[in-house]
Design a protein around this motif. Structure first.
Motif, PDB file in Angstrom:
ATOM      1  N   LEU A 153       0.924  -1.439  -0.238  1.00  0.00           N
ATOM      2  CA  LEU A 153       0.216  -0.038  -0.140  1.00  0.00           C
ATOM      3  C   LEU A 153       0.569   0.671  -0.185  1.00  0.00           C
ATOM      4  N   THR A 154       1.889   1.456   0.693  1.00  0.00           N
ATOM      5  CA  THR A 154       3.014   2.315   1.038  1.00  0.00           C
ATOM      6  C   THR A 154       3.381   2.630  -0.610  1.00  0.00           C
ATOM      7  N   LEU A 155       3.839   1.462  -0.987  1.00  0.00           N
ATOM      8  CA  LEU A 155       5.095   1.496  -2.494  1.00  0.00           C
ATOM      9  C   LEU A 155       3.970   2.372  -3.629  1.00  0.00           C
ATOM     10  N   ALA A 156       2.637   1.622  -3.264  1.00  0.00           N
ATOM     11  CA  ALA A 156       1.739   1.831  -4.792  1.00  0.00           C
ATOM     12  C   ALA A 156       1.326   3.410  -4.628  1.00  0.00           C
ATOM     13  N   TRP A 157       1.128   4.003  -3.114  1.00  0.00           N
ATOM     14  CA  TRP A 157       0.539   5.442  -1.936  1.00  0.00           C
ATOM     15  C   TRP A 157       1.224   6.035  -2.808  1.00  0.00           C
ATOM     16  N   VAL A 158       2.969   5.995  -2.607  1.00  0.00           N
ATOM     17  CA  VAL A 158       3.899   6.746  -2.850  1.00  0.00           C
ATOM     18  C   VAL A 158       4.214   7.005  -4.563  1.00  0.00           C
ATOM     19  N   LEU A 159       4.219   5.908  -5.110  1.00  0.00           N
ATOM     20  CA  LEU A 159       3.903   6.482  -6.578  1.00  0.00           C
ATOM     21  C   LEU A 159       3.239   6.732  -6.978  1.00  0.00           C
ATOM     22  N   ARG A 160       1.681   6.966  -6.798  1.00  0.00           N
ATOM     23  CA  ARG A 160       0.365   7.592  -7.631  1.00  0.00           C
ATOM     24  C   ARG A 160      -0.093   9.010  -6.885  1.00  0.00           C
ATOM     25  N   ARG A 161       0.724   9.387  -5.319  1.00  0.00           N
ATOM     26  CA  ARG A 161       0.328  10.820  -4.575  1.00  0.00           C
ATOM     27  C   ARG A 161       1.523  10.935  -3.700  1.00  0.00           C
ATOM     28  N   PRO A 162       2.554  11.073  -4.248  1.00  0.00           N
ATOM     29  CA  PRO A 162       3.815  10.940  -3.036  1.00  0.00           C
ATOM     30  C   PRO A 162       3.461  12.043  -2.633  1.00  0.00           C
ATOM     31  N   GLU A 163       2.723  13.557  -2.585  1.00  0.00           N
ATOM     32  CA  GLU A 163       2.384  14.298  -1.921  1.00  0.00           C
ATOM     33  C   GLU A 163       1.317  14.115  -0.464  1.00  0.00           C
ATOM     34  N   GLN A 164       0.842  13.003  -0.507  1.00  0.00           N
ATOM     35  CA  GLN A 164       0.426  12.522   0.145  1.00  0.00           C
ATOM     36  C   GLN A 164       0.696  11.908   1.793  1.00  0.00           C
ATOM     37  N   VAL A 165       1.828  11.455   1.552  1.00  0.00           N
ATOM     38  CA  VAL A 165       2.426  10.222   1.732  1.00  0.00           C
ATOM     39  C   VAL A 165       3.966  10.717   2.363  1.00  0.00           C
ATOM     40  N   PRO A 166       4.645  12.141   3.498  1.00  0.00           N
ATOM     41  CA  PRO A 166       5.263  12.170   3.452  1.00  0.00           C
ATOM     42  C   PRO A 166       6.048  11.331   4.111  1.00  0.00           C
ATOM     43  N   ALA A 179      -5.235  -1.846  -7.530  1.00  0.00           N
ATOM     44  CA  ALA A 179      -6.896  -1.361  -8.307  1.00  0.00           C
ATOM     45  C   ALA A 179      -7.619  -1.155  -7.527  1.00  0.00           C
ATOM     46  N   VAL A 180      -7.327  -1.307  -6.111  1.00  0.00           N
ATOM     47  CA  VAL A 180      -8.555  -1.598  -5.206  1.00  0.00           C
ATOM     48  C   VAL A 180      -7.909   0.168  -4.754  1.00  0.00           C
ATOM     49  N   THR A 181      -7.101   0.626  -4.721  1.00  0.00           N
ATOM     50  CA  THR A 181      -6.264   1.978  -4.161  1.00  0.00           C
ATOM     51  C   THR A 181      -6.992   2.768  -5.995  1.00  0.00           C
ATOM     52  N   ARG A 182      -7.439   2.206  -7.084  1.00  0.00           N
ATOM     53  CA  ARG A 182      -7.412   3.065  -8.091  1.00  0.00           C
ATOM     54  C   ARG A 182      -9.206   3.225  -8.298  1.00  0.00           C
ATOM     55  N   ALA A 183      -9.880   2.009  -8.141  1.00  0.00           N
ATOM     56  CA  ALA A 183     -11.147   1.550  -7.731  1.00  0.00           C
ATOM     57  C   ALA A 183     -11.612   3.125  -6.849  1.00  0.00           C
ATOM     58  N   LEU A 184     -10.852   3.431  -5.576  1.00  0.00           N
ATOM     59  CA  LEU A 184     -11.594   4.195  -4.254  1.00  0.00           C
ATOM     60  C   LEU A 184     -10.819   5.608  -4.616  1.00  0.00           C
ATOM     61  N   GLY A 185     -10.041   5.782  -6.362  1.00  0.00           N
ATOM     62  CA  GLY A 185     -10.373   7.451  -6.115  1.00  0.00           C
ATOM     63  C   GLY A 185      -8.751   7.796  -6.132  1.00  0.00           C
ATOM     64  N   LEU A 186      -7.880   7.098  -6.119  1.00  0.00           N
ATOM     65  CA  LEU A 186      -6.106   7.298  -6.054  1.00  0.00           C
ATOM     66  C   LEU A 186      -6.143   7.474  -7.100  1.00  0.00           C
ATOM     67  N   ARG A 187      -5.627   7.941  -8.092  1.00  0.00           N
ATOM     68  CA  ARG A 187      -4.796   7.992  -9.307  1.00  0.00           C
ATOM     69  C   ARG A 187      -3.724   8.736  -9.819  1.00  0.00           C
ATOM     70  N   ARG A 188      -2.927   8.349 -10.251  1.00  0.00           N
ATOM     71  CA  ARG A 188      -2.124   9.285 -10.425  1.00  0.00           C
ATOM     72  C   ARG A 188      -1.986  11.198 -10.991  1.00  0.00           C
ATOM     73  N   ALA A 189      -0.736  11.829 -10.580  1.00  0.00           N
ATOM     74  CA  ALA A 189      -1.022  13.128 -10.339  1.00  0.00           C
ATOM     75  C   ALA A 189      -1.121  13.048 -12.379  1.00  0.00           C
ATOM     76  N   ALA A 190      -1.845  14.233 -12.707  1.00  0.00           N
ATOM     77  CA  ALA A 190      -1.473  14.586 -13.585  1.00  0.00           C
ATOM     78  C   ALA A 190       0.017  15.475 -13.843  1.00  0.00           C
ATOM     79  N   PRO A 191       1.101  15.616 -14.673  1.00  0.00           N
ATOM     80  CA  PRO A 191       1.969  16.502 -14.981  1.00  0.00           C
ATOM     81  C   PRO A 191       1.476  17.963 -14.826  1.00  0.00           C
TER      82      PRO A 191
END
Length: 179
Positions: free
Chosen positions: A47-60, A161-173
């Motif tokens: 979970l931590t690696l997936a979140w960091v790779l998708r939204r690094p600003e949300q996981v200090p 897949a679960v985090t994506r279904a919950l709305g966690l997506r990569r940030a656009a440039p």
């Protein structure tokens, strides 16, 4: 009033901490007392690696360190070892999050698998080097660590897949606005 980017960041941080604590509590539950089964995946690391790779600003880094330290303490692992390894791994992933974004998921998955392998090796080497007394924290057998690694690598796409279904997506440039 809190600015919208900062509000999204705080909500993301809160969701990450809540999900992490839920995974720790789930690992503490005696779901099958007395039965020794297969080594399950490390859901918190995935979970931590997936979140960091998708939204690094949300996981200090301090939140990652605190949550992993809590996991070390509550799951009776060597205190601070898993937290230190997780912090190094997430910071390595954070620095490469943008270049990895341009490639497909399979390349990301392979890189995360390699990072998880390095985390397991670092844990085993640190335990062997510093000879942590087996009474305090016995080193798991190599086979168990390998099974846990394989399970975690195969659990990573499920977590994504679960985090994506919950709305966690990569940030656009240009979308990342750190406040």
């Amino acid at each position: 009033m809190i600015a919208a980017p900062r509000q999204r960041q705080l909500i993301g941080q809160s969701l990450y901490v809540a999900a992490g604590l839920a995974l720790i509590v789930g690992a503490l539950l005696p779901l099958a007392p007395g039965r020794i089964g297969w080594a399950g995946p490390d859901w918190l690391a995935a979970l931590t690696l997936a979140w960091v790779l998708r939204r690094p600003e949300q996981v200090p880094v301090l939140i990652v360190a605190a949550l992993m330290l809590a996991a070390d303490i509550l799951l009776m692992r060597p205190i601070g070892l898993g937290a230190a390894i997780a912090v190094v791994a997430t910071e390595a992933a954070r620095r490469r999050a943008e270049p990895w974004q341009e490639q497909g998921f399979v390349a990301e998955w392979a890189r995360v698998a390699m990072l998880m392998l390095l985390m397991v090796l670092a844990d085993r080497v640190a335990r062997a080097l510093f000879v942590i007394p087996p009474v305090l924290a016995p080193m798991p057998p190599l086979g168990q660590d390998i099974l846990r690694l394989i399970a975690t690598v195969f659990a990573y796409p499920v977590v994504v897949a679960v985090t994506r279904a919950l709305g966690l997506r990569r940030a656009a440039p240009g979308e990342l606005e750190l406040v």
